[in-house]
Design an enzyme around this catalytic site. Structure first.
Site, PDB file in Angstrom:
ATOM      1  N   THR A   1      96.126  88.146   0.047  1.00  9.09           N
ATOM      2  CA  THR A   1      95.234  88.958  -0.780  1.00  9.09           C
ATOM      3  C   THR A   1      93.982  89.236   0.041  1.00  9.09           C
ATOM      4  OG1 THR A   1      96.026  87.894  -2.797  1.00  9.09           O
ATOM      5  CG2 THR A   1      93.922  89.043  -2.934  1.00  9.09           C
TER       6      THR A   1
ATOM      7  N   LYS B   1      96.295  94.868  -7.039  1.00  5.91           N
ATOM      8  CA  LYS B   1      96.005  93.435  -7.248  1.00  5.91           C
ATOM      9  C   LYS B   1      94.545  93.241  -7.703  1.00  5.91           C
ATOM     10  CE  LYS B   1      96.031  88.882  -6.176  1.00  5.91           C
ATOM     11  NZ  LYS B   1      96.852  87.815  -6.645  1.00  5.91           N
TER      12      LYS B   1
ATOM     13  N   LYS C   1      87.394  84.706  -5.634  1.00  3.25           N
ATOM     14  CA  LYS C   1      87.767  85.406  -4.388  1.00  3.25           C
ATOM     15  C   LYS C   1      88.238  86.823  -4.718  1.00  3.25           C
ATOM     16  CE  LYS C   1      91.191  85.921  -0.830  1.00  3.25           C
ATOM     17  NZ  LYS C   1      92.432  85.577  -0.173  1.00  3.25           N
TER      18      LYS C   1
HETATM   19  P1  NAD Z   1      96.259  78.142   1.823  1.00  2.44           P
HETATM   20  O1  NAD Z   1      94.872  77.915   2.282  1.00  2.44           O
HETATM   21  O2  NAD Z   1      96.998  77.046   1.119  1.00  2.44           O
HETATM   22  O3  NAD Z   1      97.174  78.610   3.065  1.00  2.44           O
HETATM   23  C1  NAD Z   1      96.734  79.421   4.108  1.00  2.44           C
HETATM   24  C2  NAD Z   1      97.418  78.918   5.375  1.00  2.44           C
HETATM   25  O4  NAD Z   1      97.038  79.774   6.458  1.00  2.44           O
HETATM   26  C3  NAD Z   1      96.960  77.492   5.766  1.00  2.44           C
HETATM   27  O5  NAD Z   1      98.099  76.675   5.947  1.00  2.44           O
HETATM   28  C4  NAD Z   1      96.196  77.696   7.071  1.00  2.44           C
HETATM   29  O6  NAD Z   1      96.346  76.630   7.989  1.00  2.44           O
HETATM   30  C5  NAD Z   1      96.848  78.969   7.595  1.00  2.44           C
HETATM   31  N1  NAD Z   1      96.023  79.685   8.566  1.00  2.44           N
HETATM   32  C6  NAD Z   1      94.710  79.996   8.496  1.00  2.44           C
HETATM   33  N2  NAD Z   1      94.333  80.690   9.591  1.00  2.44           N
HETATM   34  C7  NAD Z   1      95.442  80.853  10.337  1.00  2.44           C
HETATM   35  C8  NAD Z   1      95.716  81.503  11.580  1.00  2.44           C
HETATM   36  N3  NAD Z   1      94.746  82.111  12.264  1.00  2.44           N
HETATM   37  N4  NAD Z   1      96.974  81.453  12.064  1.00  2.44           N
HETATM   38  C9  NAD Z   1      97.962  80.826  11.379  1.00  2.44           C
HETATM   39  N5  NAD Z   1      97.772  80.198  10.199  1.00  2.44           N
HETATM   40  C10 NAD Z   1      96.535  80.211   9.695  1.00  2.44           C
HETATM   41  O7  NAD Z   1      96.196  79.456   0.903  1.00  2.44           O
HETATM   42  P2  NAD Z   1      97.296  79.954  -0.142  1.00  2.44           P
HETATM   43  O8  NAD Z   1      96.978  79.432  -1.487  1.00  2.44           O
HETATM   44  O9  NAD Z   1      98.657  79.759   0.447  1.00  2.44           O
HETATM   45  O10 NAD Z   1      96.956  81.519  -0.165  1.00  2.44           O
HETATM   46  C11 NAD Z   1      97.396  82.412   0.831  1.00  2.44           C
HETATM   47  C12 NAD Z   1      97.078  83.837   0.380  1.00  2.44           C
HETATM   48  O11 NAD Z   1      97.738  84.067  -0.868  1.00  2.44           O
HETATM   49  C13 NAD Z   1      95.588  84.077   0.122  1.00  2.44           C
HETATM   50  O12 NAD Z   1      95.260  85.362   0.575  1.00  2.44           O
HETATM   51  C14 NAD Z   1      95.464  83.949  -1.388  1.00  2.44           C
HETATM   52  O13 NAD Z   1      94.382  84.685  -1.907  1.00  2.44           O
HETATM   53  C15 NAD Z   1      96.796  84.520  -1.828  1.00  2.44           C
HETATM   54  N6  NAD Z   1      97.225  84.060  -3.162  1.00  2.44           N
HETATM   55  C16 NAD Z   1      97.153  82.742  -3.496  1.00  2.44           C
HETATM   56  C17 NAD Z   1      97.568  82.335  -4.763  1.00  2.44           C
HETATM   57  C18 NAD Z   1      97.516  80.883  -5.173  1.00  2.44           C
HETATM   58  O14 NAD Z   1      97.693  80.596  -6.369  1.00  2.44           O
HETATM   59  N7  NAD Z   1      97.302  79.931  -4.252  1.00  2.44           N
HETATM   60  C19 NAD Z   1      98.058  83.280  -5.675  1.00  2.44           C
HETATM   61  C20 NAD Z   1      98.162  84.615  -5.281  1.00  2.44           C
HETATM   62  C21 NAD Z   1      97.731  84.982  -4.024  1.00  2.44           C
END
Ligand code: NAD
Length: 296
Positions: A96, A171, A246
């Site tokens: 997102t 979204k 966010k």
């Molecule tokens: P998270 O923080 O659990 O996971 C993100 C991952 O990205 C981490 O494991 C981190 O180590 C990795 N990362 C960061 N920088 C990196 C890089 N340069 N190279 C490789 N890996 C890297 O976050 P999440 O909850 O999995 O969310 C991911 C996306 O999904 C976000 O954009 C969030 O807004 C979206 N989202 C999350 C939810 C939710 O409920 N958690 C729901 C809908 C959308």
């Protein structure tokens, strides 16, 4: 067999990649966290130590990362996706992020000859694990048709929202509406209580009247009427206030970029900022009911 490179194996990315493995795709993963890579290896995927290595040889690249700046870096750096993906690979960003960055990265991908879609999701960690996420997809018709079979094992619903960036637009518009409606439902319950109205009685009236909406009937912010809502579990998320904030900040960034008039969205962003500033970022966003009365 389709080979997918999956970059970003966090709370969402790891369960999503497991569903691809379960659909007989092979997954080449990269994450900055060694634990995340071990999680993928444990599920039968391959873990790599750089973006470049992971994407080389993959038919499809999926990114699931925290922010627009990180997505841009992962795509455009020397060791990144655009410099290393194989010719003709399909690129899918499910993070997102802001509409502007999504369009800029897709443009850079197009200049290098790649088709790309933005495909953010709703449905949270539960939907990621169950393979029932809703994907909102922006990109050309051909890119969308190519992306569909790859997204299917992770999806309950896949909607083509139009041109590049429109998945992110859908979204942020949806989540801005959700924030506003949750605050509206909470205000109505709080006023009803102050006037001596029973929660269940008001629920029975409003859920069958013109006040009906998802925030009331599926995610009711008072305990009782909807047993599965986080209100019955001490407002544990669910969908945490910090994540809602966010999305609201991305919505406000989008509002500024087109000078739209969204006074309710702006107020919702202000209210959720207060809640987060008060140290309640980890509370479910329906806890705004208590924040509004000062009880949280
Ligand atoms: P998270 O923080 O659990 O996971 C993100 C991952 O990205 C981490 O494991 C981190 O180590 C990795 N990362 C960061 N920088 C990196 C890089 N340069 N190279 C490789 N890996 C890297 O976050 P999440 O909850 O999995 O969310 C991911 C996306 O999904 C976000 O954009 C969030 O807004 C979206 N989202 C999350 C939810 C939710 O409920 N958690 C729901 C809908 C959308």
């Amino acid at each position: 067999m389709t080979t997918v490179a999956f970059i970003g194996l966090g709370n969402m990315g790891l369960p999503m990649s497991k569903n691809l493995l379960g659909a007989d795709m092979s997954v080449r993963g990269f994450d900055l966290s060694a634990d995340a890579l071990d999680g993928l290896r444990g599920a039968g995927g391959e873990g790599f130590t750089s973006v470049g290595e992971a994407v080389r040889g993959a038919d499809v690249v999926i990114t699931m990362l925290p922010s627009g700046a990180i997505v841009k870096g992962v795509y455009e750096s020397e060791d990144g996706v655009l410099a290393n993906a194989k010719e003709g690979a399909l690129l899918i960003d499910s993070s997102t992020i802001d509409v502007e960055t999504a369009r800029a990265v897709a443009e850079a991908a197009g200049q290098k000859g790649f088709e790309m879609v933005d495909a953010p999701v709703s449905g949270g960690v539960g939907g990621a694990a169950a393979g029932t996420l809703a994907f909102m997809v922006g990109g050309s018709d051909t890119a969308f048709e190519r992306a569909k079979p790859v997204l299917e094992p992770m999806a309950g619903k896949i909607v083509h929202c139009g041109q590049s960036g429109n998945g992110q637009a859908a979204k942020v518009c949806n989540n801005m509406l959700l924030a506003i409606s949750m605050i509206g439902v909470s205000e109505a319950f709080n006023l009803g209580r102050a006037l001596g109205l029973d929660d269940q009685v008001f629920f029975d009236v409003a859920s069958n009247a013109s006040g009906q909406c998802w925030s009331l009937t599926s995610y009711c912010p008072v305990p009782g009427p909807v047993p599965t809502s986080p209100a019955n579990n001490d407002y544990k998320p669910g969908f945490a206030t910090a994540l809602m904030l966010k999305d609201l900040k991305l919505a406000m960034q989008a509002v500024a970029s087109v000078s739209a008039n969204t006074p309710m969205g702006a107020k919702a962003a202000e209210i959720y900022t207060e809640m987060d500033d008060n140290g309640h970022g980890g509370v479910d966003f329906s806890g705004v009911l208590k924040h509004l009365t000062g009880a949280l």
